[in-house]
Design an enzyme around this catalytic site. Sequence first.
Site, PDB file in Angstrom:
ATOM      1  N   ASP A 242       0.031  -4.126  -2.914  1.00  0.00           N
ATOM      2  CA  ASP A 242       0.864  -3.593  -3.882  1.00  0.00           C
ATOM      3  C   ASP A 242       2.175  -4.306  -4.422  1.00  0.00           C
ATOM      4  OD1 ASP A 242       1.477  -1.050  -5.596  1.00  0.00           O
ATOM      5  OD2 ASP A 242       3.354  -0.997  -4.720  1.00  0.00           O
ATOM      6  N   GLU A 266      -2.112  -7.098  -6.379  1.00  0.00           N
ATOM      7  CA  GLU A 266      -1.831  -6.421  -7.719  1.00  0.00           C
ATOM      8  C   GLU A 266      -0.731  -7.285  -8.486  1.00  0.00           C
ATOM      9  OE1 GLU A 266       0.133  -2.318  -9.806  1.00  0.00           O
ATOM     10  OE2 GLU A 266       1.087  -3.469  -8.102  1.00  0.00           O
TER      11      GLU A 266
END
Length: 460
Positions: A242, A266
């Site tokens: 993330d 990400e």
Amino acid sequence: MKKKEWFKLKFSLILCLGFLFFISCSKESTEELVLSPSGEVDLSNDTKSVANASVMMQAFYWDVPAGGNWWNTVDAKVTDWANAGFNAIWLPPAAKAQNGAFSMGYDPFDYFDFGEYDQMGSVETRFGSTTELKSLIGSAHQSGLQVYADIVINHNSGGASEANPYTGNDTWTDFQPKSGLFNRSYDDFHPNDIENNDLGKFGGFPDLCHKKINVQNWLWKNSNSVAKYYKNEMGFDGWRFDYVKGFEPWVVKEWNASVGGFSVGELWDGSVDYLNWWANEANSSVFDFACYYAMNDAFDGNDLTKLNNDMMWKRNAFRAVTFVTNHDTDEIWNKKLAYAYILTHEGYPCVFYRDYEEWLDKGMMNNLIWIHNNLASGSTSILYADNDEYVARRNGYNGAGLIVYINNSDNWQERWVETNWSNTTIKDYSGNSNWEPVTQSGKWVKIQVPPKGYSVWSVK
């Protein structure tokens, strides 16, 4: 932010290159492709090929139902997903977060509490208990699916207040989780004695300092680190990192070197140069946001020439994870054409849970997944693009390949295209056209496509 075991198949195709499990340019079956009477691929005959069977399911969405039953919900679906042609599922952050039973997991508190300890107002997480999570992972493995963990290591949340000599005031940086693992204090966050900040903070949460030895030891180096516990104790096979804009790519590289497994970052940015740089530096795949934004401009902006744009899958298909929607962003409305695009092109496509289970026609999606796993191999040649029409050829890798024809206009369209095949009968494996033309000796043939639709052509 809101943010393999391989398929057990009836074929005995065994691959030698480890990366080929997550890309689409690989060997394919030479068995006859079976269609149902409706023209849809008949999955009941189990004709899918091991070689291209690499489609990821994002097995959640933002604010899935609370109440601790999500792991059971997913558990009940993994066999069907494996039969449909998925090879992996990506789960939300699974450990206890500050908001306890109401958290989607992106405010991590105790990395080792998967629904076992009474803290942050609950025992279970929003998704369920440790036992239920282990059951889900076991079911997925039994069905031939890998399981990817969502890893949030940029920031933490839920610490107690303590006096912080580096800031001169109190900060919420005293973490004493009930698991007794990875206790942290102000010294593990920014600012500290060696570094004031790294690449980026998120939402005002305490920002972990990955240069600190204690942080490195507990995240990936120790025998009972987060990375090794998730892999060896919980059974996760890979990682979705993330908000990687918040820390240096060497962090992901060292994590991967320590425990292995598939990983994807990400990196929310449309710059292909930046995406490619990060993927190489981190030794990781990356979500292809350049492709995402190009598809939005192409399909919703009615300009399919945007599909000529540079994208991560064009730079390095081995490291590109393509997607149409995720839990954070849902800008593309013409999803049918977008999925036809990513499931016929290079890269590792990721399908969003609600698109598959709720919003789109599941038969259409299963057909496209089957096409991806059996036909979409080899390099890509873009044959034609204008505002309304787009044609591309997958050139095949030890197999036939395909021609995909996408039409964003309101009328049927026809076009002469150069195929991979001479004097060969072809057909549309999407079932959207009943034509079965024969290619000329020079490999040219006329194909058609329905309005606001697509067709996918390969040898009969």
